[in-house]
Design an enzyme around this catalytic site. Sequence first.
Site, mmCIF file in Angstrom:
data_model
loop_
_atom_site.group_PDB
_atom_site.id
_atom_site.type_symbol
_atom_site.label_atom_id
_atom_site.label_comp_id
_atom_site.label_asym_id
_atom_site.label_seq_id
_atom_site.Cartn_x
_atom_site.Cartn_y
_atom_site.Cartn_z
ATOM 1 N N CYS A 45 3.634 5.472 -5.187
ATOM 2 C CA CYS A 45 3.013 4.644 -6.229
ATOM 3 C C CYS A 45 2.526 5.509 -7.391
ATOM 4 C CB CYS A 45 1.832 3.853 -5.655
ATOM 5 S SG CYS A 45 2.293 2.700 -4.352
HETATM 6 C C1 BEZ Z 1 3.495 5.304 -1.305
HETATM 7 O O1 BEZ Z 1 3.279 4.868 -2.419
HETATM 8 O O2 BEZ Z 1 3.847 6.460 -1.125
HETATM 9 C C2 BEZ Z 1 3.347 4.413 -0.115
HETATM 10 C C3 BEZ Z 1 2.475 3.351 -0.154
HETATM 11 C C4 BEZ Z 1 2.328 2.563 0.961
HETATM 12 C C5 BEZ Z 1 3.063 2.819 2.089
HETATM 13 C C6 BEZ Z 1 3.963 3.881 2.109
HETATM 14 C C7 BEZ Z 1 4.106 4.679 1.003
#
Ligand code: BEZ
Length: 211
Positions: A45
């Site tokens: 994210c």
């Molecule tokens: C991420 O943004 O890396 C992420 C967010 C939630 C679950 C898995 C990865």
Amino acid sequence: MSIRLGDEAPDFKAQTTQGEINFHEWKGKGWAVLFSHPKDFTPVCTTELGAVAALRPEFEKRNTKVIGLSVDPLDSHVKWEGDIEEVTGHAVNFPMIADPDKKVADLYGMIHPNANDTMTVRSVFVVGPDNKIKLTLTYPASTGRNFQELLRVLDSLQLTAGYQVATPADWKDGDDVIVVPAVSDDEARKKFPRGFVAKKPYLRITPQPNK
Ligand code: BEZ
């Protein structure tokens, strides 16, 4: 609730990092991209929000506002913005909706309980000037999105809204386009003065009309 192409984009009031908004009012008469991410302070994210911030001038060229969302609270979004700028070099320059009570997430079906029952998936909704849904995308948490693809899709949507053409596989702005089957050959000759090549009676190629 599942949102389908052609549906009216549900309106909502929400707290964002840039103040309270009413979605339709905020969007105005232009285009909008509403996208959710699963969680603040997570790696994929963080890269996504930096990528969107870097592309803001490209979205603006396309008369498109961008707005993010997760079910984290406002203070979390605000703290996380510092990390995003530090890591990606791009300050977050668009509002992020804080949706801790999942009001907007539920309205747009951004939580897919069999994938994860608390976090939003990576949803994208492109909303047109008429407030109708023009495109939806859903990615899992583990796969960051390609926001260049979103720009490409906006180019296609905006072109095909104005001309009776469609865009072929892997099309990009400036490439030849397809005359839609609803247009007869005679009409096509008038509408597309540069002519068309019929590879098949149903597959007629013409230069991009607004170039
Ligand atoms: C991420 O943004 O890396 C992420 C967010 C939630 C679950 C898995 C990865």
